[in-house]
Enzyme design. Structure first.
Site, mmCIF file in Angstrom:
data_model
loop_
_atom_site.group_PDB
_atom_site.id
_atom_site.type_symbol
_atom_site.label_atom_id
_atom_site.label_comp_id
_atom_site.label_asym_id
_atom_site.label_seq_id
_atom_site.Cartn_x
_atom_site.Cartn_y
_atom_site.Cartn_z
ATOM 1 N N ASP A 48 0.830 -1.201 0.000
ATOM 2 C CA ASP A 48 0.000 0.000 0.000
ATOM 3 C C ASP A 48 0.865 1.252 0.000
ATOM 4 O OD1 ASP A 48 0.927 -0.132 2.595
ATOM 5 O OD2 ASP A 48 -1.045 -0.051 3.548
ATOM 6 N N SER A 49 2.186 1.064 0.099
ATOM 7 C CA SER A 49 3.112 2.185 -0.089
ATOM 8 C C SER A 49 2.993 2.771 -1.489
ATOM 9 C CB SER A 49 4.553 1.724 0.166
ATOM 10 O OG SER A 49 4.842 0.536 -0.551
ATOM 11 N N ASP A 87 -0.856 -6.271 -0.084
ATOM 12 C CA ASP A 87 -1.225 -5.571 1.150
ATOM 13 C C ASP A 87 -2.730 -5.391 1.246
ATOM 14 O OD1 ASP A 87 0.722 -4.938 3.016
ATOM 15 O OD2 ASP A 87 1.408 -3.162 1.942
ATOM 16 N N LYS A 117 -1.007 -9.375 3.267
ATOM 17 C CA LYS A 117 -0.249 -8.863 4.410
ATOM 18 C C LYS A 117 -1.094 -7.867 5.183
ATOM 19 C CE LYS A 117 3.222 -5.840 4.013
ATOM 20 N NZ LYS A 117 2.819 -4.760 4.943
ATOM 21 N N GLU A 119 -1.001 -5.295 8.987
ATOM 22 C CA GLU A 119 -0.099 -4.621 9.910
ATOM 23 C C GLU A 119 -0.577 -4.730 11.357
ATOM 24 O OE1 GLU A 119 1.416 -1.109 6.829
ATOM 25 O OE2 GLU A 119 0.611 -0.572 8.805
ATOM 26 N N GLU A 186 9.933 -3.864 10.426
ATOM 27 C CA GLU A 186 10.317 -2.599 9.795
ATOM 28 C C GLU A 186 10.833 -1.590 10.820
ATOM 29 O OE1 GLU A 186 8.684 0.968 6.845
ATOM 30 O OE2 GLU A 186 7.456 -0.822 7.166
#
Length: 296
Positions: A48-49, A87, A117, A119, A186
Site C-alpha cells: 500500500d506504499s 497488502d 499482508k 499490519e 520494519e
C-alpha cells in the site's frame, strides 16, 4: 540457465531452515514485475506504499482496495516464479473478521495474489487468524507500521526502549501463533531484531531491521533511484534510474524541437504509385482548415 522453481510458502520455510537469505521487493506494476522476475527475486509485495510511491500521497492511508486490486493484478501478469503478496490497505480489514476475509479473498481471486499482508498486533491478530482459517496465507508486519504512523509519532524507528521492543515481540509472537507464515520487521534497531529473532520460528523479512532477519525487502523505486524526496536511512540505492530517465526524456524533447526526430527510419513506407493516386483523388479539393497558410 537453469529454470527456477516457483517459490511457495513451504519453500520459504525451507530457506529459513537452511539459512538461505530470502529476497523480497515491493513493486506496483507490470514492467517492474517483469524486472524483478528476471532478476531472480523470491517474493514480490504489492504494498500500500503505492499510495506514496506512485500515487503522490503523503501516507499510505488514502489507497483503497480498488487501487490495490488494479496494481496487484498488473504485477501478477508479470510474474511466474516469485510468491506474490498483496497488502490489505487501511480500512479494508479492521472492522470485522468478515470484512477482512472478504477483502483477502478479493486479492486472491481478482488479482491473483498468493497471500495477503496486514499490519500490527492487537485486533489485527484476530483478523490474521480469521483469514488463515479461511484458507488464505497471511504475512504479518510489526515495528514501524505505516497505516498507523500517526499513533507512532511519525515515520521513525520503533522498539528503541525495552518496553516498546517487548511490545513488538509480543505482537510478532501473536501473529505467528495466529498462523502467519512470515513476518515483516520494519525500522527496528539491529540489536533488538537479533533478540526478537529468538521469539518467532517463521521467516522474518527485514526492512531497516538489520542483518539478522531471514531476508530483506526494499521498494523497487527506492533501490533503483527512481523515487525522489526523503530517502529512509535503511535504503541502499543500487542504480540511479531516475537520472537516466530524465536524461532520456530531455534528449527526446531536444530532438523533437530540433526536428531531428522522427527520422526516415522511424516512418512507414508507401508505394509511390499509391501516393500519386492519393494526390489525384484529393486534387481540386479545398485544403483542410488547419492546413491553410496563416494570413500574412
Amino acid at each position: 540457465m537453469t529454470a527456477r522453481t516457483r517459490v511457495t510458502i513451504p519453500r520459504l520455510a525451507e530457506m529459513k531452515a537452511a539459512g538461505e537469505p530470502i529476497v523480497m521487493v515491493t513493486a506496483y506494476d507490470h514492467p517492474s514485475a517483469q524486472v524483478v522476475e528476471k532478476a531472480g527475486v523470491d517474493v514480490v509485495l504489492v504494498g500500500d506504499s503505492a499510495a506514496m510511491v506512485v500515487l503522490g500521497h503523503d501516507s499510505t492511508v488514502p489507497v483503497g482496495m480498488t487501487e490495490m486490486l488494479v496494481l496487484a493484478a498488473a504485477v501478477r501478469r508479470g510474474l511466474t516464479v516469485p510468491l506474490l503478496v498483496g497488502d490489505l490497505p487501511f480500512g479494508s480489514y479492521e472492522r470485522s473478521d468478515e470484512q477482512a476475509i472478504e477483502n483477502a479473498q478479493r486479492l486472491v481471486k481478482e488479482a491473483g495474489c498468493d497471500a495477503v499482508k496486514i499490519e500490527r498486533g492487537g485486533t489485527s491478530v484476530d483478523r490474521a487468524r480469521a483469514i488463515v482459517r479461511a484458507g488464505i496465507p497471511v504475512m504479518g508486519h510489526v515495528g514501524l507500521t505505516p497505516q498507523t504512523v500517526g499513533l507512532l509519532g511519525g515515520f521513525k524507528a520503533q522498539g528503541r526502549t525495552a518496553a516498546s521492543a517487548a511490545r513488538i515481540a509480543a505482537e510478532a509472537r501473536a501473529l505467528a501463533d495466529a498462523g502467519c507464515f512470515a513476518l515483516v520487521f520494519e525500522a527496528i534497531p539491529s540489536a533488538v531484531t537479533e533478540i526478537l529473532m529468538e521469539q518467532v520460528d517463521v521467516p522474518v523479512i527485514g526492512i531497516g531491521a538489520g542483518p539478522a532477519t531471514d531476508g530483506q525487502v526494499l521498494v523497487f523505486h527506492d533501490l533503483l533511484g527512481i523515487s525522489t524526496g526523503h530517502t529512509p536511512k535503511f535504503v541502499k540505492r543500487y542504480a540511479e534510474v531516475r537520472e537516466a530517465m530524465t536524461t532520456g526524456v530531455a534528449a527526446y524533447a531536444a530532438d523533437v524541437r530540433g526536428r531531428v526526430f522522427p527520422g526516415p527510419e522511424h516512418g512507414y513506407p508507401i508505394d509511390p504509385d499509391e501516393s500519386a493516386e492519393l494526390r489525384r483523388l484529393l486534387d481540386g479539393r479545398p485544403p483542410l482548415p488547419w492546413a491553410r497558410s496563416a494570413p500574412g
